[in-house]
Scaffold this active site. Structure first.
Site, PDB file in Angstrom:
ATOM      1  N   ARG A  88       0.829  -1.209   0.000  1.00  0.00           N
ATOM      2  CA  ARG A  88       0.000   0.000   0.000  1.00  0.00           C
ATOM      3  C   ARG A  88       0.864   1.260   0.000  1.00  0.00           C
ATOM      4  NH1 ARG A  88      -2.328  -3.066  -1.898  1.00  0.00           N
ATOM      5  NH2 ARG A  88      -4.357  -3.962  -1.454  1.00  0.00           N
ATOM      6  N   GLU A  91       2.076   1.549  -3.511  1.00  0.00           N
ATOM      7  CA  GLU A  91       0.955   2.053  -4.300  1.00  0.00           C
ATOM      8  C   GLU A  91       0.734   3.545  -4.019  1.00  0.00           C
ATOM      9  OE1 GLU A  91      -3.376   0.207  -5.104  1.00  0.00           O
ATOM     10  OE2 GLU A  91      -2.973   0.660  -2.999  1.00  0.00           O
ATOM     11  N   SER A 114      14.652  15.268   3.719  1.00  0.00           N
ATOM     12  CA  SER A 114      15.645  14.384   4.317  1.00  0.00           C
ATOM     13  C   SER A 114      14.992  13.173   4.973  1.00  0.00           C
ATOM     14  CB  SER A 114      16.455  15.143   5.366  1.00  0.00           C
ATOM     15  OG  SER A 114      17.364  14.277   6.008  1.00  0.00           O
TER      16      SER A 114
END
EC number: 4.2.1.104
Length: 147
Positions: A88, A91, A114
């Site tokens: 996920r 995705e 960063s």
């Protein structure tokens, strides 16, 4: 002992002793998020932190030593993840990554966020339709410089 072997010992002992990441974080003196990353092989523990974790988890001396070795960061497999939760995030970056990049550049200019000067907080947020996962990523903006 390899870092992967140390990680497996940590996970086995954590499960056997029924410990939470927050309890291990108390031993390191760091956040549960940093501690999880460290004990999963992505950060370096000080001798004192490694010793405290080693005592809590009953780790052998070579595992405690392994926790103090600078790891090869980002050493997860490069293939598309198959674990549903990790997928996920993959995705999420595929769908929203370019938008996140554009919005950061619009707000801050040309640079990066960063992951070194960085913190993360994961918490539960109550919702009548089902609890939600709240993740806050907080990284210093690092502008690219001209030379």
């Amino acid at each position: 002992m390899t870092r992967d072997q140390v990680t497996q010992l940590v996970l086995d002992s954590k499960r056997r002793k029924q410990l939470k990441w927050a309890q291990l974080a108390e031993a390191t003196g760091q956040s549960k998020e940093w501690t999880a990353a460290a004990l999963l092989g992505q950060m370096t523990l000080s001798a004192a932190q490694a010793g405290a974790v080693g005592r809590l988890l009953d780790l052998p001396a070579d595992a405690v030593d392994g926790l103090q070795v600078v790891p090869y960061k980002g050493s997860l497999p490069t293939a598309v993840p198959t674990d549903p939760l990790i997928y996920r995030f993959y995705e999420l970056i595929n769908v929203y990554g370019t938008s996140i990049k554009e919005l950061i550049h619009e707000e801050f200019g040309d640079g990066i966020m960063s992951a070194i000067d960085f913190s993360m907080d994961i918490s539960r947020e109550a919702d009548p339709k089902g609890d939600r996962v709240r993740i806050v990523l907080n990284g210093k903006f690092l502008p690219y410089r001209m030379y």
